[in-house]
Design a protein around this motif. Structure first.
Motif, short mmCIF file in Angstrom:
data_model
loop_
_atom_site.label_atom_id
_atom_site.label_comp_id
_atom_site.label_asym_id
_atom_site.label_seq_id
_atom_site.Cartn_x
_atom_site.Cartn_y
_atom_site.Cartn_z
N LEU A 1 0.90 -1.15 -0.10
CA LEU A 1 -0.16 0.06 0.05
C LEU A 1 0.89 1.08 -0.06
O LEU A 1 0.63 2.15 -0.79
CB LEU A 1 -1.06 -0.15 1.08
CG LEU A 1 -2.21 -1.04 1.17
CD1 LEU A 1 -2.79 -0.63 2.42
CD2 LEU A 1 -2.99 -0.78 -0.09
N SER B 1 1.23 4.07 -3.20
CA SER B 1 0.90 5.58 -2.79
C SER B 1 2.08 6.35 -3.18
O SER B 1 1.94 7.23 -3.89
CB SER B 1 0.53 5.91 -1.33
OG SER B 1 0.63 6.98 -1.01
N GLU C 1 1.55 12.32 3.07
CA GLU C 1 0.14 12.29 2.46
C GLU C 1 -0.17 10.59 2.60
O GLU C 1 -1.38 10.46 2.75
CB GLU C 1 0.12 12.61 1.10
CG GLU C 1 0.14 14.10 0.77
CD GLU C 1 0.51 14.87 -0.71
OE1 GLU C 1 0.09 15.79 -0.70
OE2 GLU C 1 1.18 13.72 -1.11
N THR C 2 0.86 9.99 2.30
CA THR C 2 0.78 8.58 2.37
C THR C 2 0.20 8.18 3.70
O THR C 2 -0.83 7.18 3.79
CB THR C 2 1.82 7.72 2.20
OG1 THR C 2 2.38 8.34 0.97
CG2 THR C 2 1.77 6.26 2.10
N GLN D 1 -3.58 9.51 4.24
CA GLN D 1 -4.70 8.81 3.57
C GLN D 1 -4.74 7.45 3.33
O GLN D 1 -5.51 7.05 2.87
CB GLN D 1 -4.75 9.77 2.15
CG GLN D 1 -4.47 11.12 2.07
CD GLN D 1 -5.01 12.03 1.07
OE1 GLN D 1 -6.03 11.44 0.34
NE2 GLN D 1 -4.84 13.17 1.08
N VAL D 2 -3.58 6.95 3.42
CA VAL D 2 -3.72 5.32 2.89
C VAL D 2 -3.43 4.60 4.58
O VAL D 2 -4.20 3.56 4.67
CB VAL D 2 -2.71 5.14 2.07
CG1 VAL D 2 -2.63 3.56 1.85
CG2 VAL D 2 -2.81 5.72 0.50
N PRO E 1 -5.90 5.36 7.54
CA PRO E 1 -7.33 4.70 7.36
C PRO E 1 -7.16 3.23 7.46
O PRO E 1 -8.13 2.49 8.09
CB PRO E 1 -7.71 5.04 5.93
CG PRO E 1 -7.00 6.43 5.70
CD PRO E 1 -5.68 6.44 6.57
N ALA E 2 -6.28 2.58 6.93
CA ALA E 2 -6.23 1.01 7.00
C ALA E 2 -6.01 0.78 8.48
O ALA E 2 -6.17 -0.45 8.70
CB ALA E 2 -5.08 0.86 6.00
N GLU F 1 -9.98 -4.26 7.45
CA GLU F 1 -9.88 -4.55 5.97
C GLU F 1 -9.20 -5.92 6.05
O GLU F 1 -8.22 -6.05 6.96
CB GLU F 1 -8.83 -3.71 5.46
CG GLU F 1 -9.51 -2.40 4.96
CD GLU F 1 -10.58 -2.49 3.96
OE1 GLU F 1 -10.50 -3.32 3.14
OE2 GLU F 1 -11.46 -1.53 3.90
N TYR G 1 -6.42 -8.25 4.65
CA TYR G 1 -5.14 -8.35 3.89
C TYR G 1 -4.55 -9.76 4.10
O TYR G 1 -4.56 -10.29 5.21
CB TYR G 1 -4.09 -7.39 4.40
CG TYR G 1 -4.48 -6.10 4.37
CD1 TYR G 1 -4.75 -5.22 3.39
CD2 TYR G 1 -4.62 -5.43 5.66
CE1 TYR G 1 -5.20 -3.94 3.67
CE2 TYR G 1 -5.10 -4.08 5.78
CZ TYR G 1 -5.21 -3.20 4.55
OH TYR G 1 -5.64 -2.16 4.59
#
Lengths: 487, 265
Positions: A369, A373, A382-383, A386-387, A390-391, A484, A486
């Motif tokens: 992930l 990104s 930002e990574t 935003q990624v 949330p994960a 989530e 994975y």
């Protein structure tokens, strides 16, 4: 025969059973262990189990049941007048046990022969002084009735112990014989041993669960007693906390305490969550391996500091600091114990809980992930924003709720940092107190467990338990709902 | 292998997009790439083939500086994108990666909705003025990745709920959405079934009209099917680089021939 001897004999039988079972299995296979269904040691263990387990099981049950049965038999001998003289049946029985023990001690020390002890009479001997000579002090003169009961008590105990010894030893021998007779090359000893191991594991987990149930039940019963003495609506909705041990005028309202608990916890989380989370992000995402290997243990040291030490820190350093530089200049109070003090120090205590768990969770976000990104031209922050966050969110929420549970249950920091005054107030620089502090307060010193002032502690404890249970259930729900998958 | 078709396929332009000269890559003490020169032509599919561990993925990751995220990796030599050295200190790797998009071996959609996955790049680079413009970019990208018809009714559902092949096309749409000039694909089909693979290969051929595509693949058939140029790597060296048809039918280096005929690899 003393208990220790019974245990030793049973265990010796078990060891003998192991050796015998092993030998017999080998003999039945003609010395070739490949013909056996199981390894030779399994046959030995099987005989051992059959020797030891039933015997010890019966021994344990016997040890629990015998006193109850004897007590019942002896109690029925005591007349109602004797009970009235002494005050209660329990007090008479205490005397009976004490006389019985005293006679045993006297025999042991040689002051009386067992014959003399059996025939001792209150009419001819002063039993109280005879027992006093061997160090057993009695509160009052021994009545003939109590002495009779004590003799009966001794007699029953003697018979009971003899029977127990015989039954347990016979059972051990029978078990040994039975398992030994069954030992044969085709006997599936491995399966029996596996089953025994399974039983041990199940027992271990059952004990953990039953303990929880036991704690809850004991709280429930005491809480029930409390509500018999004190109206529930006054407890749950009362806004005054003023226990007085002299009269019936106690005000035992939960709300001021609950307010204090919530206020302190919220401040603690406001401190712990941002700092802990940012520390975790730095550790997991930015720090080099070397910085991480030094800094992470340092942060986790915070978790190892006893809470009383945090309390001292609050009392000596943070409290006066806040009072001198914030509360007094702002005109918000002159108390060095305040919700703010306790909240901030508790927040510091919680930082490692939040950071350590969040760090693990952020590390568990797959590298693919991050690559995805970065590959799109996102910057590191930002990574993260935003990624990765949330994960990792469900896990982070879980960490925060765990920290919240800790905050709600914390006691020492609040005692030393926030004071002990129950109050409903918005001013964070005012002294307040929490549920846990009051539980300690109500149960320390001389307490009469039939008064609502002491029993309220159980109602408070149960309330806390329900709140933290609710938080944990919520955490589980959030984690399941938003996790989530994975691979 | 349909080699004849590959031979007949023309390269549309001859504009050089990327020129790599004397590239060496080190992972700590390991010399992973040894003095590699490659020219990537615009509007062309260039395939990197070679046995496992030969450095083809490493070289691919040099082209958008993804190796920067690995602490021990060190790159030497020059790699020029449109005549500009991408390892120049003045170049911001973040901006470079917007121009050189990447699709990874395993589909890696973000744990967000399909729409947000595609809108991710445009949002962080500020490519859309308003919601309508963003909607348009998302639709266009999904269409280019041949996913629009399957996804248009479920844009608000999580991208992780798609099938493997759809996820990989979502990742391609996500890469396309930032308007890159070059698309790097690191074994994009290795985790997919044959049907999904065929769809992606078809898509790669369409993408060639807008982007220059560099693909790393383990499958020689795939290289032959989708690429115009092929580079063969072996033990960190670039053994042979040229027209795909030429490499597969008439390799000049014996090692290339051994690999293609299955003797090494």
């Amino acid at each position: 025969m003393p208990l220790l001897w019974i245990l030793v004999i049973v265990l010796c039988l078990g060891v003998a059973g192991y050796v015998l079972g092993r030998q017999r299995a080998m003999a039945s296979a003609g010395g070739d262990r490949r013909i056996l269904h199981s390894l030779p040691s399994y046959y030995g263990a099987n005989v051992s189990i059959f020797t030891i387990v039933p015997a010890l099981l019966v021994l344990t049950i016997w040890l629990f049941v015998q006193p109850v049965v004897i007590e019942r038999q002896v109690t029925s001998m005591i007349t109602d007048t004797a009970i009235e003289d002494a005050g209660s049946r329990g007090l008479v029985m205490t005397d009976v046990r004490r006389v019985a023990e005293g006679l045993d001690v006297a025999i042991e020390q040689g002051a009386l022969t067992s014959e003399e002890a059996r025939n001792i009479r209150t009419e001819f001997t002063n039993v109280r002084s005879r027992l006093g000579e061997v160090g057993v002090a009695l509160g009052s003169e021994v009545t003939p009735e109590v002495l009779d009961a004590a003799q009966r008590y001794r007699e029953l105990n003697r018979i009971g112990n003899q029977m127990m010894t015989v039954v347990v030893l016979i059972l051990a021998a029978l078990g040994l014989g039975y398992a030994y007779a069954r030992t044969h090359q085709e006997f599936r000893a491995r399966n029996t041993v596996e089953y025994a191991i399974l039983t041990i594991l199940v027992l271990a987990s059952t004990i953990a669960i039953l303990t929880t149930v036991g704690i809850v039940l004991s709280m429930l019963f005491e809480t029930f007693n409390f509500f018999q003495l004190y109206p529930a609506q006054d407890f749950f909705f009362g806004t005054e906390w003023a226990p007085t041990f002299e009269s019936d005028a106690s005000e035992l309202g939960l709300l001021p305490l609950l307010w204090g608990t919530m206020y302190v916890s919220v401040i603690a989380l406001l401190v712990a969550v941002p700092i802990g989370l940012f520390a975790a992000i730095y550790m997991a995402e930015y720090a080099s391996a070397r910085v991480r290997s030094i800094a992470k243990p340092l942060i986790e040291i915070l978790a190892g500091i006893p809470t009383i030490v945090y309390g001292l820190f609050a009392l000596i350093t943070v409290g006066p600091l806040l009072r001198d530089y914030f509360a007094e200049p702002l005109g918000l109070g002159t108390s060095s114990s305040s919700v703010m003090t306790a909240g901030i120090v508790m927040g510091i205590m919680l930082i490692p809980f939040v950071s350590s768990l969040s760090d693990d969770i952020i590390n568990a976000v797959p590298q693919s992930l991050r690559d995805g990104s970065f590959g799109l031209g996102a910057t590191h922050s930002e990574t993260v924003k935003q990624v990765i966050l949330p994960a990792a969110l469900p896990g982070i929420v879980g960490a925060v709720l765990l920290a919240a549970s800790r905050a709600i249950g914390e006691t020492m920091i609040v005692v030393l940092g926030a004071g002990a005054a129950a109050r409903l107030d918005l001013n964070p620089f005012e002294a307040m107190t929490t549920v846990t502090v009051k539980i300690v307060g109500q149960l320390t010193g001389d307490t009469d467990f039939s008064s609502p002032e002491a029993l309220v502690a159980f109602a408070l404890g149960l309330t806390l338990f329900v709140i933290t249970l609710g938080l944990n259930v919520m955490a589980l729900y959030i984690v399941r709902r938003y996790r989530e998958q994975y691979e | 292998m349909n080699d004849m078709r590959a031979v007949e396929r023309d390269v549309d332009t001859n504009d050089l997009k990327i020129t790599a000269r004397g590239v060496d890559v080190f992972y700590g003490d390991t010399h992973a790439i040894k003095d590699v020169d490659v020219d990537i032509v615009d509007n062309t599919v260039t395939a990197f083939i070679g046995p496992s561990g030969c450095g083809k993925s490493t070289f691919l990751r040099c082209l958008n500086r993804m190796n920067d995220t690995i602490d021990v990796a060190r790159v030497e030599g020059s790699i020029m994108l449109d005549g500009e050295d991408i390892y120049d200190p003045k170049v911001d790797p973040v901006q470079l990666r917007a121009k050189v998009g990447m699709v990874f071996q395993k589909p890696n959609p973000f744990p967000k909705s399909i729409y947000d996955n595609v809108a991710y790049g445009p949002r962080i680079h500020g490519l859309a003025k308003d919601k309508a413009a963003l909607d348009e970019i998302v639709e266009k990208s999904l269409r280019r990745a041949a996913l629009w018809d399957e996804a248009k009714d479920r844009l608000d559902q999580p991208g992780t709920g798609l099938s493997g092949g759809q996820q990989q096309r979502l990742c391609i749409a996500r890469a396309v959405a930032t308007n890159p000039e070059v698309l790097l694909m690191d074994e994009p089909c290795s985790a997919l079934d044959p049907i999904a693979t065929a769809q992606i290969e078809e898509l790669i051929d369409e993408l060639r009209s807008r982007y220059s595509v560099v693909i790393v693949t383990h499958s020689m058939q795939q290289a032959a099917r989708v690429s115009q140029k092929t580079a063969f790597f072996h033990l960190g060296e670039l053994v042979e680089f040229g027209e795909t048809g030429h490499i597969f039918t008439n390799p000049s280096d014996p090692r290339t021939e051994s690999y293609i005929t299955g003797r090494i690899g």
